[in-house]
Design a protein around this motif. Structure first.
Motif, PDB file in Angstrom:
ATOM      1  N   THR A 152       1.228   0.486 -17.902  1.00 17.96           N
ATOM      2  CA  THR A 152       1.339   0.088 -16.499  1.00 17.96           C
ATOM      3  C   THR A 152       0.827   1.203 -15.601  1.00 17.96           C
ATOM      4  OG1 THR A 152       3.605   0.928 -16.382  1.00 17.96           O
ATOM      5  CG2 THR A 152       3.314  -1.417 -16.916  1.00 17.96           C
ATOM      6  N   GLU A 181       1.139   2.622 -11.421  1.00 15.13           N
ATOM      7  CA  GLU A 181       1.891   2.518 -10.162  1.00 15.13           C
ATOM      8  C   GLU A 181       0.913   2.241  -9.037  1.00 15.13           C
ATOM      9  OE1 GLU A 181       3.917   5.814  -7.560  1.00 15.13           O
ATOM     10  OE2 GLU A 181       5.381   5.148  -9.066  1.00 15.13           O
ATOM     11  N   ASP A 219      -0.366   3.757  -2.344  1.00 11.24           N
ATOM     12  CA  ASP A 219      -0.149   3.324  -0.963  1.00 11.24           C
ATOM     13  C   ASP A 219      -1.489   3.334  -0.224  1.00 11.24           C
ATOM     14  OD1 ASP A 219       0.768   2.653   1.509  1.00 11.24           O
ATOM     15  OD2 ASP A 219       2.128   4.354   1.737  1.00 11.24           O
ATOM     16  N   ASP A 238      -0.981  -6.143  -1.100  1.00 11.95           N
ATOM     17  CA  ASP A 238      -0.213  -6.967  -2.031  1.00 11.95           C
ATOM     18  C   ASP A 238      -0.770  -6.749  -3.444  1.00 11.95           C
ATOM     19  OD1 ASP A 238       1.533  -8.876  -3.086  1.00 11.95           O
ATOM     20  OD2 ASP A 238       0.112 -10.515  -2.739  1.00 11.95           O
ATOM     21  N   PRO A 239       0.071  -6.224  -4.386  1.00 10.83           N
ATOM     22  CA  PRO A 239       1.484  -5.855  -4.293  1.00 10.83           C
ATOM     23  C   PRO A 239       1.698  -4.600  -3.434  1.00 10.83           C
ATOM     24  CG  PRO A 239       0.784  -6.164  -6.585  1.00 10.83           C
ATOM     25  CD  PRO A 239      -0.450  -6.090  -5.762  1.00 10.83           C
ATOM     26  N   GLU A 240       2.960  -4.372  -3.099  1.00 14.30           N
ATOM     27  CA  GLU A 240       3.322  -3.231  -2.274  1.00 14.30           C
ATOM     28  C   GLU A 240       3.185  -1.927  -3.058  1.00 14.30           C
ATOM     29  OE1 GLU A 240       4.064  -2.967   0.881  1.00 14.30           O
ATOM     30  OE2 GLU A 240       3.912  -5.107   1.301  1.00 14.30           O
ATOM     31  N   LYS A 252       3.945   1.502  -4.933  1.00  9.70           N
ATOM     32  CA  LYS A 252       4.914   1.941  -5.941  1.00  9.70           C
ATOM     33  C   LYS A 252       5.368   0.824  -6.884  1.00  9.70           C
ATOM     34  CE  LYS A 252       6.638   5.902  -3.294  1.00  9.70           C
ATOM     35  NZ  LYS A 252       7.827   6.616  -2.790  1.00  9.70           N
ATOM     36  N   SER A 253       4.787  -0.377  -6.727  1.00  9.04           N
ATOM     37  CA  SER A 253       5.057  -1.430  -7.711  1.00  9.04           C
ATOM     38  C   SER A 253       4.346  -1.081  -9.015  1.00  9.04           C
ATOM     39  CB  SER A 253       4.541  -2.782  -7.198  1.00  9.04           C
ATOM     40  OG  SER A 253       5.151  -3.127  -5.981  1.00  9.04           O
ATOM     41  N   VAL A 273       2.195  -2.307 -12.157  1.00 11.40           N
ATOM     42  CA  VAL A 273       1.299  -3.402 -12.527  1.00 11.40           C
ATOM     43  C   VAL A 273       0.493  -2.986 -13.758  1.00 11.40           C
ATOM     44  CG1 VAL A 273       1.114  -4.267 -10.166  1.00 11.40           C
ATOM     45  CG2 VAL A 273      -0.508  -2.552 -10.987  1.00 11.40           C
TER      46      VAL A 273
END
Length: 202
Positions: free
Chosen positions: A44, A46, A49, A89-91, A93-94, A96
């Motif tokens: 994954t 992160e 921003d 989108d996504p915000e 720190k999600s 993925v």
């Protein structure tokens, strides 16, 4: 039939069966490993921003982030600097999967066009409300002597009269000329004003 049952009980058959099962297990294990590598299973990234980043610096920004980006919409916001990311989108720190596409919304570099509203003959308060509700800005308000007190007589943009329906950019500043009716002011010429005669003087 008796020979068949004797064969499946023999060491030769059991040996071949065991080898077949082991071979199948090895093949399946290899396939799952290859599939995991292909889909980056368990890996994954992160989400960084993006907010506040300029469009021109996005490629460099994501170079080492293991994600991609796609600008899907531009939004006009006079309070923000043009050409920057204001939503994602996504915000941030999600978590993925690697190489996930992050969808971005940026501020428009140009204000959208709109039709100028009719402000003349409205009260100053109504005109100011309309200017702000249409996404325009209230400029200089000048009072001149006129037939009505507090009503809009003319509307201007960049020092020139602008007519209702004319194209104008959102965020533009609109100046107003409003009436100021003085107590001794009359729109009727003085030589045409009728004067009452006192009957006691006759």
């Amino acid at each position: 039939m008796k020979e068949f049952f004797e064969y499946i009980k023999s060491k030769v058959f059991l040996k071949h069966l065991a080898l077949s099962i082991i071979s199948l297990a090895v093949v399946l294990w290899i396939l799952f490993k290859l599939l995991a590598v292909y889909t980056h299973h368990g890996e994954t990234a992160e989400v960084p921003d993006f907010k506040g980043k300029a469009i021109s610096e996005l490629d460099k920004f994501v170079a080492d982030k293991n994600v991609g980006y796609l600008i899907i919409d531009s939004i006009y916001s006079p309070e923000e600097v043009p050409g920057i990311v204001i939503k994602q989108d996504p915000e941030a720190k999600s978590l993925v999967k690697h190489n996930r596409i992050i969808y971005l919304y940026v501020t428009s570099t140009q204000a959208p066009q709109m039709a100028m509203p009719k402000l003349v003959d409205r009260s100053t308060r109504q005109a100011v409300f309309m200017i702000e509700s249409y996404g325009l800005k209230v400029g200089k308000i000048t009072e001149i002597t006129g037939d009505c007190k507090g009503c809009v007589l003319e509307q201007y943009f960049n020092g020139k009269k602008i007519m209702p329906g004319d194209a104008i950019k959102k965020g533009s500043k609109i100046d107003l000329t409003v009436g100021r009716k003085e107590e001794d002011y009359s729109s009727i010429p003085s030589d045409s004003v009728a004067t009452a005669t006192n009957p006691e003087e006759n």
